[in-house]
Design a protein around this motif. Structure first.
Motif, PDB file in Angstrom:
ATOM      1  N   ASP A 226       3.511  -6.285   7.454  1.00 54.00           N
ATOM      2  CA  ASP A 226       3.705  -7.202   6.304  1.00 54.00           C
ATOM      3  C   ASP A 226       2.386  -7.395   5.486  1.00 54.00           C
ATOM      4  OD1 ASP A 226       5.819  -9.614   7.921  1.00 54.00           O
ATOM      5  OD2 ASP A 226       6.246  -7.361   7.205  1.00 54.00           O
ATOM      6  N   PHE A 227       1.054  -7.385   6.137  1.00 51.22           N
ATOM      7  CA  PHE A 227      -0.010  -7.764   5.637  1.00 51.22           C
ATOM      8  C   PHE A 227      -1.277  -6.749   5.727  1.00 51.22           C
ATOM      9  CE2 PHE A 227       2.553 -11.697   5.798  1.00 51.22           C
ATOM     10  CZ  PHE A 227       2.501 -12.138   4.464  1.00 51.22           C
ATOM     11  N   THR A 228      -1.991  -6.869   4.925  1.00 49.04           N
ATOM     12  CA  THR A 228      -3.355  -6.039   5.032  1.00 49.04           C
ATOM     13  C   THR A 228      -4.111  -6.748   4.508  1.00 49.04           C
ATOM     14  OG1 THR A 228      -4.581  -4.050   4.752  1.00 49.04           O
ATOM     15  CG2 THR A 228      -3.205  -4.696   2.967  1.00 49.04           C
ATOM     16  N   PRO A 266      -6.009 -12.040   3.656  1.00 48.13           N
ATOM     17  CA  PRO A 266      -4.817 -11.250   3.625  1.00 48.13           C
ATOM     18  C   PRO A 266      -3.745 -10.942   2.588  1.00 48.13           C
ATOM     19  CG  PRO A 266      -5.206 -13.002   5.523  1.00 48.13           C
ATOM     20  CD  PRO A 266      -5.978 -13.218   4.311  1.00 48.13           C
ATOM     21  N   VAL A 267      -3.326 -10.321   2.264  1.00 51.57           N
ATOM     22  CA  VAL A 267      -2.342  -9.844   1.074  1.00 51.57           C
ATOM     23  C   VAL A 267      -1.325  -8.918   1.636  1.00 51.57           C
ATOM     24  CG1 VAL A 267      -4.271 -10.085  -0.573  1.00 51.57           C
ATOM     25  CG2 VAL A 267      -3.652  -7.912   0.141  1.00 51.57           C
ATOM     26  N   PRO A 268      -0.020  -9.023   0.865  1.00 47.80           N
ATOM     27  CA  PRO A 268       1.193  -8.226   1.224  1.00 47.80           C
ATOM     28  C   PRO A 268       0.613  -6.895   0.864  1.00 47.80           C
ATOM     29  CG  PRO A 268       1.736 -10.111  -0.156  1.00 47.80           C
ATOM     30  CD  PRO A 268       0.332 -10.371  -0.055  1.00 47.80           C
ATOM     31  N   PHE A 269       1.168  -6.060   1.928  1.00 52.60           N
ATOM     32  CA  PHE A 269       0.836  -4.751   1.901  1.00 52.60           C
ATOM     33  C   PHE A 269       1.338  -4.164   0.534  1.00 52.60           C
ATOM     34  CE2 PHE A 269       2.069  -0.227   3.336  1.00 52.60           C
ATOM     35  CZ  PHE A 269       0.906   0.240   3.456  1.00 52.60           C
ATOM     36  N   LEU A 270       0.558  -3.039  -0.013  1.00 52.43           N
ATOM     37  CA  LEU A 270       0.870  -2.460  -1.315  1.00 52.43           C
ATOM     38  C   LEU A 270       1.383  -3.256  -2.362  1.00 52.43           C
ATOM     39  CD1 LEU A 270       2.734   0.951  -0.414  1.00 52.43           C
ATOM     40  CD2 LEU A 270       0.554   0.723  -1.402  1.00 52.43           C
ATOM     41  N   ARG A 361      -1.714 -14.685  -7.932  1.00 57.89           N
ATOM     42  CA  ARG A 361      -2.261 -15.532  -7.137  1.00 57.89           C
ATOM     43  C   ARG A 361      -1.851 -15.261  -5.655  1.00 57.89           C
ATOM     44  NH1 ARG A 361       0.756 -20.140  -8.802  1.00 57.89           N
ATOM     45  NH2 ARG A 361      -0.517 -21.314  -7.327  1.00 57.89           N
ATOM     46  N   VAL A 362      -2.924 -15.212  -4.538  1.00 60.42           N
ATOM     47  CA  VAL A 362      -2.570 -15.231  -3.285  1.00 60.42           C
ATOM     48  C   VAL A 362      -3.396 -16.301  -2.652  1.00 60.42           C
ATOM     49  CG1 VAL A 362      -2.572 -13.677  -1.151  1.00 60.42           C
ATOM     50  CG2 VAL A 362      -2.517 -12.814  -3.707  1.00 60.42           C
TER      51      VAL A 362
END
Length: 372
Positions: A226-228, A266-270, A361-362
């Motif tokens: 889910d995240f990277t 952390p951010v959503p993958f891709l 925004r994250v």
């Protein structure tokens, strides 16, 4: 107040009422202690129930639920078997399942007279009965029936949340598969063609580009998570830009400015590469800028180009369900909204001849990040 929150409140209130009915606090005991105790015990049971109804989660929750109810014994069952039991007095599995079938057929709490007495409460998810909470004691009073019913509804609420979590994970995995399928044919052919063009004229550069391509595809096609981190996303974007620069030459100019403080966010993958890909598609020839700033509790991401821009109708299309209109933008927009809420979708500013700016925004801290 949401339905699930209301169910939780009802259950805890019911449990508290049963505790108080069995015995008043001793003189000098804090007035709020029974409330704290009920909430604390419910909190101990909740994490395991959020994993869904199975043998492992039932075994972890059953003792806490019996303590909450204060009865001599308790069992948690699925529709077909007894998953866990705690205390003395639970009959053998065949007898329990006989009563479970009555509950599953009737769809309502079922009281069993005898020694021991019992009340069996259905556990439901989205209107489907998936099991029961079987409560055993020396006698079944009206208070116990009401309390067991409310606790059963609270347990059902936790199981419903587990179902939502599972649905969310499946949705994200499906969206990731869709995004990968979109990247593969669009990007692989152009990259390999570019690399092939250097094989004879500049073999060393062809080798370097092939390694960049391998790094990019290894990241993009790795096992779904889910995240990277923003650092990993930026590394992927760096490989992508090198390959595109080899393809377009001096027609493509790009700059990347990143605040070091946000690299581990952390951010959503891709979530970043599709934005850059869109900027190159609509910004050639021209300059692409990626700016990531530290904004206190959030990281603010800007991807902009000085290219041909887009009319409002096309902007609406790329953020809608037309997968051919935008390269992964609708996918990123949907995932951001599903994970963080509707306020965290993509913001696209564009007009014909004025370039395109995409803002994202994250949140730095979010409960969804716990899976990282």
């Amino acid at each position: 107040m949401s339905v699930l929150a209301w169910l939780g409140l009802c259950a805890v209130t019911g449990a508290l009422g049963f505790i108080l009915a069995r015995g008043r606090p001793c003189r000098g005991e804090l007035a709020g202690e029974p409330t704290y105790l009920a909430l604390h015990i419910a909190g101990l049971a909740a994490p395991s129930l959020r994993a869904g109804l199975n043998g492992n989660s039932a075994r972890k929750a059953v003792r806490h639920l019996r303590t909450l109810l204060g009865t001599s014994a308790l069992a948690i069952t699925s529709a077909e078997r007894v998953l866990a039991r705690d205390g003395d007095g639970v009959p053998d599995d065949d007898q329990v399942l006989t009563e479970v079938r009555v509950v599953m057929m009737g769809g309502r709490p079922h009281v069993v007279a005898g020694e021991p007495s019992a009340v069996l409460v259905p556990l439901t998810v989205e209107g489907r009965m998936i099991g029961t909470l079987a409560v055993y004691d020396a006698e079944v009073s009206a208070v116990l029936v009401r309390t067991a019913t409310e606790v059963g509804r609270w347990v059902s609420g936790q199981l419903e949340l587990a179902e939502l979590d599972t649905s969310r994970r499946r949705m994200l995995e499906a969206e990731m598969r869709a995004l990968r399928a979109q990247i593969s044919p669009h990007f692989v052919y152009n990259s390999l063609t570019t690399i092939a063009s250097f094989v004879r004229t500049d073999p060393e550069r062809a080798r370097e580009l092939l390694l960049d391509f391998a790094d990019f595809t290894r990241y993009a096609l790795r096992r779904v998570r889910d995240f990277t981190t923003l650092a990993d996303e930026l590394s992927c974007v760096d490989r992508y830009l090198l390959l595109e620069r080899a393809r377009f030459g001096d027609r493509l100019r790009f700059t990347v400015q990143v605040a070091p403080e946000v690299l581990r966010v952390p951010v959503p993958f891709l979530c970043l590469q599709p934005l850059v890909e869109n900027a190159i598609k609509h910004g050639m020839p021209g300059e692409v800028r990626v700016v990531i700033k530290d904004a206190g509790p959030e990281a603010h991401i800007l991807v902009e180009d000085d290219g041909i821009g887009m009319d409002p109708e096309h902007v609406r299309a790329i953020l809608g369900e037309d997968a051919t209109a935008g390269i992964g933008l609708s996918n990123v927009d949907l995932r951001m909204r599903h994970i963080y809420g509707h306020d965290y979708g993509l913001v696209v500013d564009s007009a014909p001849g004025e370039g395109t700016r995409i803002r994202l925004r994250v949140p730095k801290c979010h409960s969804a990040h716990d899976v990282l």
